[in-house]
Write an enzyme that holds these catalytic residues in place. Sequence first.
Site, PDB file in Angstrom:
ATOM      1  N   ARG A 143      14.431  32.913  30.435  1.00  0.00           N
ATOM      2  CA  ARG A 143      15.278  31.938  31.074  1.00  0.00           C
ATOM      3  C   ARG A 143      14.777  30.539  30.485  1.00  0.00           C
ATOM      4  O   ARG A 143      13.036  30.772  30.717  1.00  0.00           O
ATOM      5  CB  ARG A 143      15.705  31.633  32.070  1.00  0.00           C
ATOM      6  CG  ARG A 143      16.851  32.494  33.069  1.00  0.00           C
ATOM      7  CD  ARG A 143      18.262  32.467  31.680  1.00  0.00           C
ATOM      8  NE  ARG A 143      19.513  33.325  32.010  1.00  0.00           N
ATOM      9  CZ  ARG A 143      19.386  34.762  31.312  1.00  0.00           C
ATOM     10  NH1 ARG A 143      18.826  34.603  30.645  1.00  0.00           N
ATOM     11  NH2 ARG A 143      21.097  34.819  31.574  1.00  0.00           N
ATOM     12  N   MET A 161       8.083  42.578  34.425  1.00  0.00           N
ATOM     13  CA  MET A 161       7.867  44.227  33.956  1.00  0.00           C
ATOM     14  C   MET A 161       9.117  45.241  34.485  1.00  0.00           C
ATOM     15  O   MET A 161       9.001  45.472  35.516  1.00  0.00           O
ATOM     16  CB  MET A 161       6.195  45.364  34.417  1.00  0.00           C
ATOM     17  CG  MET A 161       6.135  46.839  33.713  1.00  0.00           C
ATOM     18  SD  MET A 161       6.786  45.885  31.901  1.00  0.00           S
ATOM     19  CE  MET A 161       5.148  45.828  31.436  1.00  0.00           C
ATOM     20  N   GLY A 162      10.348  44.564  33.839  1.00  0.00           N
ATOM     21  CA  GLY A 162      11.379  45.162  33.984  1.00  0.00           C
ATOM     22  C   GLY A 162      11.577  45.949  32.865  1.00  0.00           C
ATOM     23  O   GLY A 162      10.931  46.226  31.868  1.00  0.00           O
ATOM     24  N   ARG A 163      12.759  46.692  32.340  1.00  0.00           N
ATOM     25  CA  ARG A 163      13.446  47.342  31.521  1.00  0.00           C
ATOM     26  C   ARG A 163      12.864  47.028  30.471  1.00  0.00           C
ATOM     27  O   ARG A 163      12.075  47.622  28.831  1.00  0.00           O
ATOM     28  CB  ARG A 163      14.802  47.708  31.336  1.00  0.00           C
ATOM     29  CG  ARG A 163      15.061  48.228  32.956  1.00  0.00           C
ATOM     30  CD  ARG A 163      16.905  49.139  32.381  1.00  0.00           C
ATOM     31  NE  ARG A 163      17.248  49.723  33.404  1.00  0.00           N
ATOM     32  CZ  ARG A 163      17.756  49.108  34.657  1.00  0.00           C
ATOM     33  NH1 ARG A 163      18.173  47.413  34.531  1.00  0.00           N
ATOM     34  NH2 ARG A 163      18.011  49.647  35.492  1.00  0.00           N
ATOM     35  N   ILE A 164      13.237  45.246  29.938  1.00  0.00           N
ATOM     36  CA  ILE A 164      12.975  44.789  28.786  1.00  0.00           C
ATOM     37  C   ILE A 164      11.245  44.424  28.824  1.00  0.00           C
ATOM     38  O   ILE A 164      10.194  44.974  27.385  1.00  0.00           O
ATOM     39  CB  ILE A 164      13.514  43.663  28.751  1.00  0.00           C
ATOM     40  CG1 ILE A 164      14.704  43.806  28.617  1.00  0.00           C
ATOM     41  CG2 ILE A 164      13.020  42.502  26.752  1.00  0.00           C
ATOM     42  CD1 ILE A 164      15.476  42.170  28.601  1.00  0.00           C
ATOM     43  N   HIS A 212      18.782  30.827  21.369  1.00  0.00           N
ATOM     44  CA  HIS A 212      19.312  32.214  22.485  1.00  0.00           C
ATOM     45  C   HIS A 212      19.870  33.453  22.062  1.00  0.00           C
ATOM     46  O   HIS A 212      20.938  33.888  22.479  1.00  0.00           O
ATOM     47  CB  HIS A 212      20.358  31.724  23.761  1.00  0.00           C
ATOM     48  CG  HIS A 212      20.193  32.675  25.311  1.00  0.00           C
ATOM     49  ND1 HIS A 212      20.659  31.670  26.979  1.00  0.00           N
ATOM     50  CD2 HIS A 212      19.789  33.747  25.622  1.00  0.00           C
ATOM     51  CE1 HIS A 212      19.579  32.387  27.041  1.00  0.00           C
ATOM     52  NE2 HIS A 212      19.903  33.798  26.760  1.00  0.00           N
ATOM     53  N   GLU A 270      21.222  24.258  27.662  1.00  0.00           N
ATOM     54  CA  GLU A 270      21.197  25.211  26.450  1.00  0.00           C
ATOM     55  C   GLU A 270      22.465  24.436  25.702  1.00  0.00           C
ATOM     56  O   GLU A 270      23.628  24.635  26.673  1.00  0.00           O
ATOM     57  CB  GLU A 270      21.557  26.149  26.323  1.00  0.00           C
ATOM     58  CG  GLU A 270      19.846  26.680  26.294  1.00  0.00           C
ATOM     59  CD  GLU A 270      19.891  28.355  26.745  1.00  0.00           C
ATOM     60  OE1 GLU A 270      20.397  28.866  26.828  1.00  0.00           O
ATOM     61  OE2 GLU A 270      18.402  28.710  26.765  1.00  0.00           O
TER      62      GLU A 270
END
Length: 334
Positions: free
Chosen positions: A238, A155-158, A286, A267
């Site tokens: 990730r 639960m960060g900014r994104i 991505h 990737e």
Amino acid sequence: MKPIVLITRKVPEIARALLQEAFELIEWMEEEEPAPRSFLEKWIGEVDGLYCLLTDKIDESLIARSNRLKVISTMAVGFNHIDVAAASKRGILVTHTPEVLTETTADLAFALILATARRLVEASVFLREGQWKTWSPMLMTGQEVYGATLGIIGMGRIGEAVARRASGFDMKILYHNRNQKPEAEMRLGMAYAGLEELLQASDFVVVLAPYTQETADMIRKEQLQLMKPSAILINVARGGIVNETDLYDALQKGTIWAAGLDVFDTEPVPLDHPLLTLTNVVTLPHIGSASIQTRMQMALIAAQNLMKGLAGERPNFVVNPTAWSDVNTGQGKE
């Protein structure tokens, strides 16, 4: 004499022009191919600054070749492609580009929720292959998004931006995070849950945690078995956070209903990867931050971080503030 900066990919001209005005540039001018290791090893000892991407492995052995490197600026939020400890040991600042891609990445996460729930990619292929013969009651039926339970891991900014979008769909929002966030709970109408509780209760699970030793393989067989058979897993963080072998097994066996993936362990993902054989997986290359406006801003911020650091000013987004302290007290370089 101008400082010398190594750029590991062709970057937007708006950022390159700033850098060219301030520095002598050594550039890898391909847009689609990362700079080879030999190119990085050849020039790393000759430069004062490094402008890199998440596709570049800036490890301890490469950093050890640097004689005068002062700033590593990555055009990315994540920095697990850089050995930050090795850089800090040598007094090298590491900077990144957070905040600017919050809303764009949240848009992409929610796009994956909708695409997987309503089987959009699968339905498009169905039509284009000529399989659509008539309307039928259960043709291409999917899962409801409106009113469903959304579990957000990280639960960060994104995470908060995804929660704001979920409120427009009247979703019940659970979150799991290293630290509980009472103020955000009140503001966004969500509730904290342990990881097991979140996995058991959620119709959609969105992975937004950073990749660390603690989060590596966080979602594997045991966690997938806790989820509902109708649940959908979304990963825009990730690849290493979700065990891909276990995810393939869970999707194939019907342990969970579908997955939406913007990131992978390797990737670009190999075309023979088992996950690419499944119709209940939406896969993307991505592109979480891939809006024109956001990528331009990221490129500019990475350039500005580099310019400030090499001018002796503190950049806006420093990953290793202890290195900044060491530089300003004459410590840090071996």
